[in-house]
Enzyme design. Structure first.
Site, PDB file in Angstrom:
ATOM      1  N   LYS A  53       0.948  -1.096  -0.034  1.00 47.43           N
ATOM      2  CA  LYS A  53       0.138  -0.057  -0.075  1.00 47.43           C
ATOM      3  C   LYS A  53       0.813   1.120   0.017  1.00 47.43           C
ATOM      4  O   LYS A  53       2.003   1.248   0.583  1.00 47.43           O
ATOM      5  CB  LYS A  53      -0.927   0.102   1.280  1.00 47.43           C
ATOM      6  CG  LYS A  53      -1.857  -1.294   1.338  1.00 47.43           C
ATOM      7  CD  LYS A  53      -2.971  -1.057   0.532  1.00 47.43           C
ATOM      8  CE  LYS A  53      -4.070  -2.268   0.832  1.00 47.43           C
ATOM      9  NZ  LYS A  53      -5.164  -2.130   0.037  1.00 47.43           N
TER      10      LYS A  53
ATOM     11  N   LYS B 190      -2.177   1.207  -2.850  1.00 44.91           N
ATOM     12  CA  LYS B 190      -2.499   0.298  -3.668  1.00 44.91           C
ATOM     13  C   LYS B 190      -1.864   0.670  -5.358  1.00 44.91           C
ATOM     14  O   LYS B 190      -1.350   0.102  -5.908  1.00 44.91           O
ATOM     15  CB  LYS B 190      -3.868   0.156  -4.121  1.00 44.91           C
ATOM     16  CG  LYS B 190      -4.733   0.962  -3.782  1.00 44.91           C
ATOM     17  CD  LYS B 190      -6.391   0.674  -3.694  1.00 44.91           C
ATOM     18  CE  LYS B 190      -6.680  -0.636  -3.789  1.00 44.91           C
ATOM     19  NZ  LYS B 190      -8.113  -1.155  -3.244  1.00 44.91           N
TER      20      LYS B 190
ATOM     21  N   LYS C 209       1.474  -9.148  -1.875  1.00 43.05           N
ATOM     22  CA  LYS C 209       0.694  -9.015  -3.181  1.00 43.05           C
ATOM     23  C   LYS C 209       0.552  -7.639  -3.790  1.00 43.05           C
ATOM     24  O   LYS C 209       0.536  -6.738  -2.871  1.00 43.05           O
ATOM     25  CB  LYS C 209      -0.494  -9.700  -3.207  1.00 43.05           C
ATOM     26  CG  LYS C 209      -1.334  -9.186  -2.152  1.00 43.05           C
ATOM     27  CD  LYS C 209      -2.709 -10.002  -2.126  1.00 43.05           C
ATOM     28  CE  LYS C 209      -3.582  -9.736  -3.172  1.00 43.05           C
ATOM     29  NZ  LYS C 209      -4.190  -8.134  -3.454  1.00 43.05           N
TER      30      LYS C 209
ATOM     31  N   ASP D  31      -1.558  -4.809  -5.443  1.00 46.47           N
ATOM     32  CA  ASP D  31      -3.249  -4.804  -5.303  1.00 46.47           C
ATOM     33  C   ASP D  31      -3.678  -5.143  -6.523  1.00 46.47           C
ATOM     34  O   ASP D  31      -3.214  -5.007  -7.643  1.00 46.47           O
ATOM     35  CB  ASP D  31      -3.260  -3.203  -4.874  1.00 46.47           C
ATOM     36  CG  ASP D  31      -4.127  -3.518  -3.815  1.00 46.47           C
ATOM     37  OD1 ASP D  31      -4.027  -2.573  -2.512  1.00 46.47           O
ATOM     38  OD2 ASP D  31      -5.260  -4.032  -3.536  1.00 46.47           O
ATOM     39  N   GLU D  32      -5.289  -5.309  -6.496  1.00 50.65           N
ATOM     40  CA  GLU D  32      -6.082  -5.661  -7.752  1.00 50.65           C
ATOM     41  C   GLU D  32      -5.741  -4.627  -8.968  1.00 50.65           C
ATOM     42  O   GLU D  32      -6.121  -5.126  -9.981  1.00 50.65           O
ATOM     43  CB  GLU D  32      -7.455  -5.919  -7.293  1.00 50.65           C
ATOM     44  CG  GLU D  32      -8.261  -4.725  -6.910  1.00 50.65           C
ATOM     45  CD  GLU D  32      -7.911  -4.160  -5.390  1.00 50.65           C
ATOM     46  OE1 GLU D  32      -8.686  -3.144  -5.278  1.00 50.65           O
ATOM     47  OE2 GLU D  32      -7.354  -4.868  -4.865  1.00 50.65           O
TER      48      GLU D  32
ATOM     49  N   HIS E 205      -7.793 -13.180  -6.977  1.00 54.99           N
ATOM     50  CA  HIS E 205      -8.343 -11.990  -6.441  1.00 54.99           C
ATOM     51  C   HIS E 205      -9.894 -11.830  -7.153  1.00 54.99           C
ATOM     52  O   HIS E 205     -10.187 -11.911  -8.184  1.00 54.99           O
ATOM     53  CB  HIS E 205      -7.598 -10.697  -6.707  1.00 54.99           C
ATOM     54  CG  HIS E 205      -8.181  -9.450  -5.871  1.00 54.99           C
ATOM     55  ND1 HIS E 205      -9.376  -8.890  -5.806  1.00 54.99           N
ATOM     56  CD2 HIS E 205      -7.428  -8.849  -4.766  1.00 54.99           C
ATOM     57  CE1 HIS E 205      -9.388  -7.930  -4.721  1.00 54.99           C
ATOM     58  NE2 HIS E 205      -8.209  -7.818  -4.271  1.00 54.99           N
ATOM     59  N   ARG E 206     -10.823 -11.396  -6.094  1.00 55.20           N
ATOM     60  CA  ARG E 206     -12.373 -11.528  -6.833  1.00 55.20           C
ATOM     61  C   ARG E 206     -12.872  -9.907  -7.056  1.00 55.20           C
ATOM     62  O   ARG E 206     -14.225  -9.832  -7.102  1.00 55.20           O
ATOM     63  CB  ARG E 206     -13.071 -12.280  -5.883  1.00 55.20           C
ATOM     64  CG  ARG E 206     -12.996 -11.527  -4.293  1.00 55.20           C
ATOM     65  CD  ARG E 206     -13.834 -12.422  -3.406  1.00 55.20           C
ATOM     66  NE  ARG E 206     -13.991 -12.005  -1.954  1.00 55.20           N
ATOM     67  CZ  ARG E 206     -14.774 -12.047  -1.118  1.00 55.20           C
ATOM     68  NH1 ARG E 206     -15.661 -13.218  -1.239  1.00 55.20           N
ATOM     69  NH2 ARG E 206     -14.671 -11.541  -0.043  1.00 55.20           N
TER      70      ARG E 206
ATOM     71  N   LYS F 254     -13.619  -5.240   6.597  1.00 54.64           N
ATOM     72  CA  LYS F 254     -14.397  -4.096   6.150  1.00 54.64           C
ATOM     73  C   LYS F 254     -15.248  -4.407   4.783  1.00 54.64           C
ATOM     74  O   LYS F 254     -15.899  -3.666   4.545  1.00 54.64           O
ATOM     75  CB  LYS F 254     -13.439  -3.265   5.492  1.00 54.64           C
ATOM     76  CG  LYS F 254     -12.496  -3.410   4.365  1.00 54.64           C
ATOM     77  CD  LYS F 254     -11.645  -2.595   3.804  1.00 54.64           C
ATOM     78  CE  LYS F 254     -10.992  -2.795   2.455  1.00 54.64           C
ATOM     79  NZ  LYS F 254      -9.901  -1.793   2.053  1.00 54.64           N
TER      80      LYS F 254
HETATM   81  C1  CAP Z   1      -7.293  -4.987   1.324  1.00 58.06           C
HETATM   82  C2  CAP Z   1      -7.505  -4.882  -0.108  1.00 58.06           C
HETATM   83  C3  CAP Z   1      -8.045  -6.288  -0.945  1.00 58.06           C
HETATM   84  C4  CAP Z   1      -9.477  -6.627  -0.214  1.00 58.06           C
HETATM   85  C5  CAP Z   1     -10.314  -7.603  -1.306  1.00 58.06           C
HETATM   86  C6  CAP Z   1      -8.138  -3.747  -0.764  1.00 58.06           C
HETATM   87  O1  CAP Z   1      -6.588  -3.908   1.733  1.00 58.06           O
HETATM   88  O2  CAP Z   1      -6.224  -5.014  -0.882  1.00 58.06           O
HETATM   89  O3  CAP Z   1      -8.182  -5.893  -2.139  1.00 58.06           O
HETATM   90  O4  CAP Z   1      -9.226  -7.478   0.772  1.00 58.06           O
HETATM   91  O5  CAP Z   1     -11.352  -7.844  -0.653  1.00 58.06           O
HETATM   92  O6  CAP Z   1      -7.787  -3.299  -1.594  1.00 58.06           O
HETATM   93  O7  CAP Z   1      -9.126  -3.608  -0.048  1.00 58.06           O
HETATM   94  P1  CAP Z   1      -6.702  -3.777   3.438  1.00 58.06           P
HETATM   95  P2  CAP Z   1     -12.203  -9.367  -0.560  1.00 58.06           P
HETATM   96  O8  CAP Z   1      -5.910  -4.818   4.050  1.00 58.06           O
HETATM   97  O9  CAP Z   1      -5.825  -2.250   3.502  1.00 58.06           O
HETATM   98  O10 CAP Z   1      -8.031  -3.471   3.735  1.00 58.06           O
HETATM   99  O11 CAP Z   1     -10.839  -9.972   0.189  1.00 58.06           O
HETATM  100  O12 CAP Z   1     -13.208  -9.291   0.205  1.00 58.06           O
HETATM  101  O13 CAP Z   1     -11.994  -9.868  -1.981  1.00 58.06           O
HETATM  102 MG    MG Z   2      -6.832  -4.751  -2.834  1.00 53.01          MG
END
Ligand code: CAP
Ligand code: MG
Length: 422
Positions: free
Chosen positions: A159, A161, A185, A187-188, A275-276, A315
């Site tokens: 982070k 992201k 990892k 980020d998406e 990742h979803r 969250k």
């Molecule tokens: C978490 C995260 C993930 C989510 C995806 C985000 O960051 O990198 O993408 O967890 O959700 O971008 O929010 P934080 P899920 O740890 O800073 O919250 O796992 O429900 O698919």
């Molecule tokens: Mg993410």
């Protein structure tokens, strides 16, 4: 006004029919008809439009075809609004997930006779399940690769992201690894942007992971996001492999099943981290869309090795029961297919690790983005604190006791306590 003729159709409504589970795919739907449409009529419409029918009788539909291929409603409950439909397996092409979705999750979501429709669950015959490759590694393969036998894997997301350079990204990953994190990892939404080019990021992050492996004696996994148009994804995966990586991250929903199956079929020697992102666009509304359980089943058929599956306490939306159901499915035997490692991620911090282990046991991965990089003393300390919280939990020591002589964790507990999201 034109009205659909579904109620006149024969062969779809089969109360009392007992489908042979080797010869039918069973879909469970939640159905709310539009106003003025009877529940039965809407149900027949759904069965017809998702097998061989359309809105009117057609001369080309012979009795022979109807007998062999018509979908059969064998359970219909207007009170619970639940219907169960048995689809003859011949309707489907083995090994083709997009075709399954076009059939059982296609036009039926658009017809005017329904107000809401949700595909809640699907049961496949073993033969159909085994017509897919499934995961190449699964839980055992990932545990063998990481040499982590019986504890949860612990991961971090770099982070912010977006915005870091490839240099800064690799540095951040290095601090996570040094602090005791197993997987780091992308980020998406990070792919090959100008400020952080994919190729540079791969080379620099894998290099830092190697250094951290020497220093810690532990295996370190870089989860690098290859999400892009298909041919580009294949090139990026091969690039990771060439530089000594062992994992590729794919945004499986935005990329789609055809590309995912194409990647899996190439057997690129990398485990697929799924990742979803975007799933909630159709999995969240409990009355309309497709449940995440159905999506998880299709992703296991497609061959993902690790899949984000919810946290209960974090969250992101996802109630306890449906999340636990998906965790259970991913880890259970299913035809000849390997298992999938569930990952808990989103709004997690080390203070929540005891709760996560209480809910999910040890056979999962847990990810911390803000929960590590938000530590008052920075990334390295945040990573150390997360690892300390995991150690304490595995030794059944309350975090506040363990924090007495583990200051990194002490700071976390003062900062976030064991607070969870609503
Ligand atoms: C978490 C995260 C993930 C989510 C995806 C985000 O960051 O990198 O993408 O967890 O959700 O971008 O929010 P934080 P899920 O740890 O800073 O919250 O796992 O429900 O698919
Ligand atoms: Mg993410």
């Amino acid at each position: 006004m034109l009205k659909s003729e579904y109620l006149k159709f024969e062969g779809y409504l089969c109360p009392g029919f007992q489908p042979n589970l080797d010869k039918f795919i069973i879909c469970t739907f939640y159905l709310e008809p539009s106003n003025e449409i009877k529940f039965k009529e809407a149900a027949i419409g759904v069965a017809a439009e998702s097998s061989i029918g359309t809105w009117t009788e057609i001369k080309t539909l012979t009795l022979k075809i109807r007998k062999r291929l018509a979908a059969k409603i064998f359970y219909l409950n207007p009170k619970s609004k639940i219907i169960k439909i048995a689809y003859p397996i011949e309707l489907f092409e083995p090994g083709n997930i997009s075709q399954f979705l076009s059939n059982c999750a296609g036009n039926i979501f658009s017809v005017k006779i329904i107000k809401n429709l949700r595909l809640i669950d699907v049961d496949f015959p073993k033969k159909y399940i085994n017509s897919f490759l499934g995961p190449a590694y699964g839980i055992n393969g990932i545990r063998k690769l990481t040499r982590i036998k019986n504890r949860p894997l612990i991961g971090s997301i770099v982070k912010p992201k977006l915005g870091l350079s490839s240099e800064e990204h690799a540095r951040c990953a290095y601090e996570c690894f040094l602090g005791g994190i197993d997987l780091v990892k992308d980020d998406e939404n990070l792919s090959d942007q100008t400020f952080n080019r994919f190729a540079e990021r791969v080379i620099k992050t894998l290099k830092m992971a190697k250094i951290a492996e020497k220093k810690t004696g532990e295996k370190k996994i870089c989860v690098l996001n290859i999400t892009a148009p298909f041919n580009e994804m294949v090139q990026r995966a091969k690039f990771i492999k060439k530089h000594g990586g062992n994992c590729m991250m794919v945004d499986v929903v935005t990329t789609g099943f055809s590309a995912l199956q194409g990647l899996r079929k190439l057997n690129l020697g990398l485990f697929i981290y799924a990742h979803r992102a975007m799933h909630s666009a159709f999995t969240r509304n409990e009355k309309h869309g497709i449940s995440f359980l159905v999506l998880a089943k299709l992703l296991r058929l497609a061959g993902v090795d690790l899949l984000h599956a919810g946290t209960i306490v974090g969250k992101m939306e996802g109630e306890r029961e449906p999340v636990l159901e998906v965790f259970k499915f991913l880890r259970s035997p299913w035809g000849n297919l390997k298992s999938v490692l569930p990952a808990a991620s989103g709004g997690l911090h080390p203070g929540l690790i005891p709760e996560l282990v209480k809910s999910f046991g040890v056979n999962f991965s847990m990810n911390f983005g803000g929960g590590i990089h938000g530590h008052p003393q920075g990334t390295l300390t945040g990573a150390i604190a997360a690892r300390q919280a995991l150690e304490a939990t595995l030794k059944n020591i309350p975090l506040k006791n363990y924090a007495r002589n583990h200051l990194e964790l002490k700071v976390v507990l003062e900062h976030w306590g064991s607070n969870k999201f609503i």
